[in-house]
Design an enzyme around this catalytic site. Structure first.
Site, PDB file in Angstrom:
ATOM      1  N   TYR A  95      -3.616  -2.913  11.108  1.00 31.01           N
ATOM      2  CA  TYR A  95      -3.903  -3.932  10.116  1.00 31.01           C
ATOM      3  C   TYR A  95      -3.190  -5.183  10.615  1.00 31.01           C
ATOM      4  O   TYR A  95      -2.000  -5.135  10.939  1.00 31.01           O
ATOM      5  CB  TYR A  95      -3.360  -3.574   8.738  1.00 31.01           C
TER       6      TYR A  95
ATOM      7  N   CYS B  54       0.237  -6.040   8.931  1.00 35.64           N
ATOM      8  CA  CYS B  54       1.246  -4.993   8.811  1.00 35.64           C
ATOM      9  C   CYS B  54       2.412  -5.325   9.749  1.00 35.64           C
ATOM     10  O   CYS B  54       2.221  -5.488  10.957  1.00 35.64           O
ATOM     11  CB  CYS B  54       0.631  -3.652   9.192  1.00 35.64           C
TER      12      CYS B  54
ATOM     13  N   PHE C 162       4.726  -3.504  10.958  1.00 36.48           N
ATOM     14  CA  PHE C 162       4.904  -2.492  11.995  1.00 36.48           C
ATOM     15  C   PHE C 162       3.903  -2.692  13.130  1.00 36.48           C
ATOM     16  O   PHE C 162       4.226  -2.501  14.302  1.00 36.48           O
ATOM     17  CB  PHE C 162       4.764  -1.091  11.388  1.00 36.48           C
ATOM     18  N   CYS C 163       2.678  -3.088  12.783  1.00 36.26           N
ATOM     19  CA  CYS C 163       1.680  -3.394  13.808  1.00 36.26           C
ATOM     20  C   CYS C 163       2.047  -4.665  14.562  1.00 36.26           C
ATOM     21  O   CYS C 163       1.872  -4.752  15.789  1.00 36.26           O
ATOM     22  CB  CYS C 163       0.304  -3.545  13.172  1.00 36.26           C
TER      23      CYS C 163
END
Length: 348
Positions: free
Chosen positions: A80, A83, A85-86
């Site tokens: 995403y 996001c 973390f991404c």
């Protein structure tokens, strides 16, 4: 009723980073339960998944894996866009000049990752001779970094050093944790080359964990802090995405209201100040203090994995009031600009 149903679904179209796959069910009770699960998942998101999904398909820069030399890593990142973390993984891959392809995942249907029993993002598919799936942002970063440094083991062998362990939360929910995810699996010679002294390694691991365990949880409460900020966030999503008139209205107004109230729940859960900006400023200045006045980055003359993690988390707020306030009321701007410059140079 149909319009109300559409409004609810659009409001819930937010990237549920840790949301479970919907269970098969039918009827009003199941629908309401699904809506509640989506709302909880939305609490961790920066922006509306529907708008980001539409916008990202057209605007995300793809790094073609076909550009890699024969025998090199071929990487595909399922993500995403907003996001954190991404974003951490993208920052790492970009800084190390690793070409990769992006697949933007629809945050509701998630058909793009139907091949995987692991239902979160990011997921990285890596092919260094044989296909391999890597899960969890910190595992992805540690495993790929180890592979780039060490030539002793295959990527498959390296990933096996980060086993998934099933645990049960206080709420009785089964989750997977990944052992050793902040460690690079290097031999003694390699370790001394990367970390001249033990304290360098300890510091990097500490702040990578801090970014995951604390900094990331300050994002949503800050970007949805007030009704005006929540509305501005969704206004941006609608402008950048390709919504019909009615779809845009639903996403902008119903989504903003929903996430404003979710942000209050998150503030209580994480025991934040009444004005959550205080927590953001305090955290960012704590990071700047840790970097110090005599280093360009925590890694010294070049960013280390902690620099990349913190930068990846913070940059998902770009373009929003929370980001501008952070730049104006903390000392992070010089470091942040240096991070932007080194990453931009790496991807040119």
């Amino acid at each position: 009723m149909a319009a109300a149903g559409r409004a609810w679904r659009v409001a819930m179209l937010l990237p549920p980073w840790r949301l479970r796959a919907p269970r098969s069910a039918s009827g009003p009770t199941a629908a309401a339960g699904g809506g509640r699960r989506l709302l909880l998942g939305a609490a961790f998101a920066l922006g509306g998944g529907a708008g980001l999904y539409l916008a990202a398909r057209h605007r995300l820069r793809e790094h073609s894996a076909s550009e890699l030399p024969a025998g090199s890593l071929k990487l595909t990142l399922y993500q995403y866009k907003t996001c954190p973390f991404c974003s951490k993984v993208r920052a790492f891959l970009d800084y190390h000049g690793l070409p990769y392809e992006i697949v933007e995942v629809n945050p509701i249907m998630r058909k793009e990752i139907k091949f995987s029993s692991y239902r979160k993002v990011p997921i990285l598919l890596a092919n260094a001779g044989s296909p391999l799936q890597l899960n969890d942002s910190s595992v992805i970063i540690s495993a790929i970094k180890t592979y780039l440094i060490s030539k002793r083991n295959s990527l498959e062998e390296i990933v096996s050093f980060y086993p998934a362990m099933k645990t049960v939360t206080e709420q009785g929910k089964e989750v997977f944790e990944y052992g050793n995810k902040y460690w690079l699996m290097l031999d003694e010679k390699e370790t001394k080359r990367v970390y001249p002294v033990k304290e360098v390694r300890v510091e990097e691991m500490k702040w990578r964990k801090w970014a995951d365990d604390w900094l990331v949880h300050l994002i949503s409460p800050n970007v949805y802090r007030t009704p005006r900020e929540a509305l501005a966030s969704f206004d941006y999503i609608v402008r950048e995405g390709k919504f019909g008139t009615m779809e845009g209205l639903f996403a902008k107004y119903v989504g903003a209201v929903a996430m404003f109230f979710v942000s209050k729940r998150l503030k209580k859960r994480h025991q934040l100040h009444d004005d959550v900006r205080e927590d953001l400023y305090e955290a960012v200045n704590e990071w700047v203090k840790a970097v110090g006045k005599h280093r360009l980055f925590m890694g010294g003359s070049q960013p280390n994995l902690a620099d990349l993690a913190v930068y990846g988390v913070l940059r998902v707020m770009e373009g929003l009031e929370a980001f501008d306030d952070m730049m104006a009321h903390t000392k992070v701007q010089p470091w942040y600009q240096r991070m932007e410059e080194v990453i931009q140079k790496a991807v040119v």
